[in-house]
Design an enzyme around this catalytic site. Structure first.
Site, mmCIF file in Angstrom:
data_model
loop_
_atom_site.group_PDB
_atom_site.id
_atom_site.type_symbol
_atom_site.label_atom_id
_atom_site.label_comp_id
_atom_site.label_asym_id
_atom_site.label_seq_id
_atom_site.Cartn_x
_atom_site.Cartn_y
_atom_site.Cartn_z
ATOM 1 N N CYS A 1 47.946 7.884 -13.840
ATOM 2 C CA CYS A 1 48.407 6.982 -12.785
ATOM 3 C C CYS A 1 48.725 7.772 -11.510
ATOM 4 O O CYS A 1 47.829 8.356 -10.917
ATOM 5 C CB CYS A 1 49.590 6.144 -13.272
ATOM 6 N N HIS B 1 46.895 3.215 -17.864
ATOM 7 C CA HIS B 1 47.957 3.593 -18.803
ATOM 8 C C HIS B 1 47.466 3.461 -20.240
ATOM 9 O O HIS B 1 47.474 2.355 -20.794
ATOM 10 C CB HIS B 1 49.184 2.706 -18.599
ATOM 11 N N GLU C 1 48.951 4.267 -22.899
ATOM 12 C CA GLU C 1 50.057 3.933 -23.798
ATOM 13 C C GLU C 1 50.379 2.448 -23.788
ATOM 14 O O GLU C 1 51.212 1.983 -24.566
ATOM 15 C CB GLU C 1 51.297 4.735 -23.416
#
Length: 371
Positions: free
Chosen positions: A250, A349, A351
């Site tokens: 990011c 992202h 995750e």
């Protein structure tokens, strides 16, 4: 509930009802297309300085809980919703609106969020505010006084003042024995957890930290603000590229790209949500990803869009940088790898937190490559 309204810097007004904490708030008004995960969103440090509009019509249905926190507090300055709920349906949950009020975060419900989001898509994310009990002229002055997100260094406001050492959460795994130094510009809890669950020891470092000798991997985290305002971090990263393995997610993706000489720009309304398709150019697979960013990396010729599904290259002072991932919504850069240095990036992202788990394999792939 009392009457309230959202006012944008271009004069557009959207009426609703005040909820959450009393008072008014200004910031950059943005939107997320996630259908759930409202608590994870507002506690993501990447939303610092922003007022978050939810496109999902009902927000707060299942309440909030400690397990869903992505940091130690709420970072979004305010919340804009169509139907604001104070439900407590999840086990052990408390009410969403009560929680916002207790944290001092203003919110507004009853807003025509479809009209607001269409306006932001047409005009771009912009400064604005949530107001109750004040006139429109006074509100407009408050909005005009709000600094622009372009050029804003918000990373320093969410970074720890001193290193924080975190032990592994598992004895084995692909990260067993590895020490990871995270440049904490606003890292999400779920990123840290994924690294620790794979056996790695993680140290969260202040964003101005410059000594990385003790770490097997330098990890550049997500976070808020304009990467172009973080030249002090870029210089520190530039000094370690080629000396240590470096990876960024990011904002970290943008900072590593700037460190090797690439340029960033502000997107019109950003990517915020958990439904963004990204093509992995190495495998050809398309993964649905979670995203939260307002800036992106320019292509090799300064272009905003990468039209070809092939690994185009940038020439840098650290050798060739090769495109690895591309966004299928707007063809923006979603990841690259330095072929002559142990370094790479992802704009999205992996995750989730919240979002799909298509990309969770990233953590195993990254740590296995270092073992």
């Amino acid at each position: 509930m009392s009457e309230a309204f959202v006012l944008l810097e271009d004069g557009a007004r959207f009426d609703g009802e005040a909820c959450g904490a009393a008072g008014q708030v200004t910031g950059e008004v943005v939107f997320t297309t996630s259908m759930s995960g409202y608590q994870e969103a507002v506690t993501d440090p990447s939303f610092a300085g922003q007022i978050l509009t939810f496109t999902a019509p009902h927000v707060g249905n299942y309440g909030v809980s400690a397990a869903a926190m992505e940091s130690d507090r709420i970072h979004a300055r305010g919340a804009i919703m169509r139907a604001a709920m104070d439900g407590e349906d999840a086990p052990g949950a408390e009410g969403w609106l009560t929680w916002l009020a207790d944290a001092g975060v203003p919110a507004i419900g009853g807003v025509d969020t479809r009209a607001l989001v269409r306006h932001l898509r047409d005009r771009g994310a912009m400064r604005g505010g949530i107001f109750a009990g004040v006139g429109e002229e006074e509100a407009a002055r408050s909005v005009a006084a709000e600094p622009s997100m372009a050029g804003a260094d918000l990373a320093a406001t969410v970074s720890p003042p001193a290193p924080v050492e975190l032990a592994p959460l598992a004895e084995g795994g692909p990260g067993a024995g590895l020490s990871i130094g995270v440049i904490d510009t606003g890292v999400k809890t779920s990123i840290i957890r994924n690294l620790r669950e794979r056996g790695a020891r993680v140290t969260l470092l202040p964003c101005a930290h410059a000594d990385f000798a003790a770490y097997d991997l330098v990890f550049l985290a997500n976070g808020p603000g304009d990467p172009a305002a973080l030249e002090y971090i870029v210089q520190n990263v530039r000094a370690v590229v080629g000396q240590k393995p470096v990876f960024g997610i990011c904002l970290g993706h943008q900072l590593l790209c700037r460190a090797v000489g690439l340029q960033t720009y502000k997107l019109p309304f950003g990517h915020r949500g958990s439904n963004h398709p990204v093509r992995d150019l190495g495998t050809g697979h398309v993964e649905i990803t979670s995203q939260n960013h307002g800036f992106a990396v320019l292509g090799p010729g300064g272009e905003h869009r990468i039209e070809a599904d092939e690994p185009v290259r940038w020439e840098t002072g650290f050798g060739a940088a090769e495109l690895t991932h591309v966004n299928l919504y707007d063809r923006t850069v979603e990841g690259l790898v330095l072929r002559e240095a142990s370094a790479g990036t992802l704009q999205y992202h992996p995750e989730a937190g919240p979002g799909p788990h298509d990309s969770l394999h990233f953590f195993d792939d990254l740590l296995t490559g270092l073992a």
